[in-house]
Design a protein around this motif. Structure first.
Motif, short mmCIF file in Angstrom:
data_model
loop_
_atom_site.label_atom_id
_atom_site.label_comp_id
_atom_site.label_asym_id
_atom_site.label_seq_id
_atom_site.Cartn_x
_atom_site.Cartn_y
_atom_site.Cartn_z
N ILE A 36 16.34 49.46 20.79
CA ILE A 36 14.92 49.51 21.18
C ILE A 36 14.51 50.97 21.41
O ILE A 36 13.41 51.40 21.06
CB ILE A 36 14.67 48.65 22.44
N ARG A 51 17.22 31.95 32.04
CA ARG A 51 18.14 32.74 31.21
C ARG A 51 17.79 34.22 31.32
O ARG A 51 16.69 34.62 30.94
CB ARG A 51 18.02 32.26 29.75
N HIS A 84 9.92 42.70 39.67
CA HIS A 84 9.37 42.35 38.36
C HIS A 84 7.85 42.57 38.37
O HIS A 84 7.30 43.00 39.38
CB HIS A 84 9.75 40.91 37.99
N ILE A 124 20.23 45.10 31.38
CA ILE A 124 19.25 45.37 30.31
C ILE A 124 19.74 46.52 29.42
O ILE A 124 19.53 46.53 28.21
CB ILE A 124 17.88 45.74 30.93
N ARG A 148 21.19 46.24 25.95
CA ARG A 148 20.31 45.80 24.87
C ARG A 148 19.36 46.91 24.41
O ARG A 148 18.66 46.76 23.40
CB ARG A 148 19.50 44.57 25.31
N PRO A 190 10.31 47.87 28.83
CA PRO A 190 10.39 47.41 30.22
C PRO A 190 11.76 47.71 30.82
O PRO A 190 12.78 47.50 30.18
CB PRO A 190 10.19 45.89 30.11
N GLY A 191 11.76 48.23 32.02
CA GLY A 191 13.01 48.53 32.71
C GLY A 191 13.40 50.00 32.65
O GLY A 191 14.30 50.42 33.38
N VAL A 192 12.75 50.80 31.79
CA VAL A 192 13.06 52.24 31.74
C VAL A 192 12.35 52.93 32.89
O VAL A 192 11.14 52.77 33.07
CB VAL A 192 12.63 52.86 30.38
C1 LIG Z 1 15.72 43.82 26.13
C2 LIG Z 1 15.22 43.58 27.52
C3 LIG Z 1 15.60 42.42 28.19
C4 LIG Z 1 15.17 42.18 29.48
N1 LIG Z 1 15.60 41.05 30.10
C5 LIG Z 1 15.22 40.81 31.38
C6 LIG Z 1 15.67 39.64 32.06
O1 LIG Z 1 16.42 38.83 31.49
N2 LIG Z 1 15.25 39.44 33.33
C7 LIG Z 1 14.44 40.33 33.99
O2 LIG Z 1 14.10 40.12 35.14
N3 LIG Z 1 14.02 41.46 33.38
C8 LIG Z 1 14.38 41.71 32.09
N4 LIG Z 1 13.93 42.83 31.46
C9 LIG Z 1 13.13 43.83 32.21
C10 LIG Z 1 11.75 43.38 32.64
O3 LIG Z 1 10.95 43.03 31.53
C11 LIG Z 1 11.12 44.50 33.47
O4 LIG Z 1 11.99 44.89 34.50
C12 LIG Z 1 9.82 44.07 34.08
O5 LIG Z 1 8.83 43.90 33.07
C13 LIG Z 1 9.28 45.06 35.11
O6 LIG Z 1 9.08 46.31 34.52
P1 LIG Z 1 9.78 47.64 35.06
O7 LIG Z 1 11.20 47.29 35.36
O8 LIG Z 1 9.64 48.61 33.92
O9 LIG Z 1 9.03 48.05 36.28
C14 LIG Z 1 14.34 43.10 30.13
C15 LIG Z 1 13.95 44.27 29.47
C16 LIG Z 1 14.40 44.52 28.18
C17 LIG Z 1 14.01 45.79 27.50
#
Ligand SMILES: Cc1cc2nc3c(=O)[nH]c(=O)nc-3n(C[C@H](O)[C@H](O)[C@H](O)COP(=O)(O)O)c2cc1C
Length: 334
Positions: free
Chosen positions: A308, A296, A97, A301, A304, A212-214
């Motif tokens: 987005i 929670r 994270h 991800i 969802r 985030p997550g892409v």
């Molecule tokens: C819709 C959405 C929901 C997300 N929910 C979570 C979550 O519940 N827990 C979590 O650890 N990361 C969640 N993320 C991803 C983190 O925000 C993200 O992995 C983190 O900011 C690190 O960025 P990176 O994965 O792009 O490096 C979510 C991302 C999106 C787009």
């Protein structure tokens, strides 16, 4: 020209977006946002149990039901914030994270609660900006869908129970899943995009990596195109003023739209916050520590992301359409 700022923290007062450069005269009401905002909370196993009402408040830039041309601010209250869930993360940063890099970048002044400004919660603002962009772009149609979860391909007509059982199995194991989401935009004019730095791929990717997550993006045949020969990859030209017969290029040649659908796929990482034990350090002592993330969270991800991703694509295309003077600065004349 269509500039979007995203603001707020996951467990602060509110989150939202401010759009500067939105054309004036676009009819805009709270109801316009309902469908897309609901799609950000799909009814699937493992989706975060944090259910925010996500009722938009149009704080600025709208008068008499239409955009004014001044900065447009859309706000969402964090009605179910529970910062206490994240107290352990102050000293035990989550592997994967943004907790630790953000702490170091901002000297510890960042809001650490639930990822603070780095939370997926912030994508509600991007989704709202996408609603505005989609309204400007109509009849250009943008649609995204999940095409792969945890390595399993999902056809458009796949039995929904396949997806549910994949998600349930990972949730029961205390683990998370990644996925691939595909986005298509149809009805684009030829010639959007600028050569080199502001190519369609560049602008779309810039927006998409705000999600985030892409972790990866590919256009058209993408990485698989590297395994084709030119005779297989090239899209045959069949008309001077129409799209090519196939679409290995994903609708872009030379950074410019070519009249075919814009097609791209993104890889979404598995969620960082999982219930299984993970290795980190205790920032108070520097000693190795074990972390089981509570609170929670989303088990996947990717499920969802479609709405987005559409929003990121629409935001990029609205900008490109304004640059190309395909969208007027006054959407509707009185
Ligand atoms: C819709 C959405 C929901 C997300 N929910 C979570 C979550 O519940 N827990 C979590 O650890 N990361 C969640 N993320 C991803 C983190 O925000 C993200 O992995 C983190 O900011 C690190 O960025 P990176 O994965 O792009 O490096 C979510 C991302 C999106 C787009």
């Amino acid at each position: 020209l269509f500039r979007v700022a995203i603001w707020g923290e996951s467990h602060g007062e509110a989150v939202g977006a401010t759009i500067d450069g939105c054309p004036a005269g676009l009819p805009l009401a709270v109801e316009d946002f309902v469908a897309d905002l609901a799609r950000r909370w799909p009814d699937l196993p493992g989706v975060s149990p944090r259910r925010e009402p996500d009722r938009p408040r149009l704080l600025s830039g709208v008068c008499a039901g239409c955009t004014t041309g001044a900065p447009l601010t859309i706000a969402f209250e964090n009605a179910t914030a529970r910062p206490v869930d994240y107290e352990q993360l102050q000293n035990l940063p989550r592997p994967g994270h943004a907790d630790l890099p953000a702490r170091r970048k901002f000297g510890g002044w960042n809001d650490p609660r639930g990822g603070g400004h780095f939370s997926g919660r912030l994508t509600v603002g991007l989704t709202a900006a996408g609603v505005v962009a989609k309204k400007l772009l109509a009849p250009i149609a943008i649609h995204a869908r999940v095409v792969e979860i945890g390595g399993t391909a999902l056809a458009a007509d796949a039995d929904p129970s396949t997806l549910s059982s994949l998600l349930s199995e990972a949730a029961q194991a205390g683990d998370s899943l990644g996925g691939v989401v595909e986005c298509r935009a149809g009805g684009l004019p030829v010639g959007l995009g600028e050569p080199f730095f502001d190519s369609v791929e560049s602008i779309v990717s810039h927006l998409v990596f705000a999600i985030p997550g892409v972790k990866a993006i590919e256009f058209g045949a993408g990485f698989s195109g590297a395994r084709l020969r030119g005779s297989q990859f090239n899209d045959p030209i069949v008309a001077a003023d129409g799209p090519p017969a196939t679409n290995h290029a994903g609708g872009v040649n030379g950074g410019l739209t070519n009249g075919a659908d814009l097609v791209f796929r993104v890889a979404v990482r598995p969620t960082a916050s999982i219930a299984l034990p993970q290795q980190t350090i205790d920032l108070r002592t520097g000693a190795p520590a074990e972390l089981r993330t509570t609170g929670r969270h989303d088990g996947c991800i990717a499920v969802r992301v479609p709405v987005i991703l559409e929003a990121a694509c629409a935001t990029a295309l609205a900008d490109l359409m304004l640059i190309e003077q395909r969208l007027p600065r006054i959407a509707e004349r009185r």
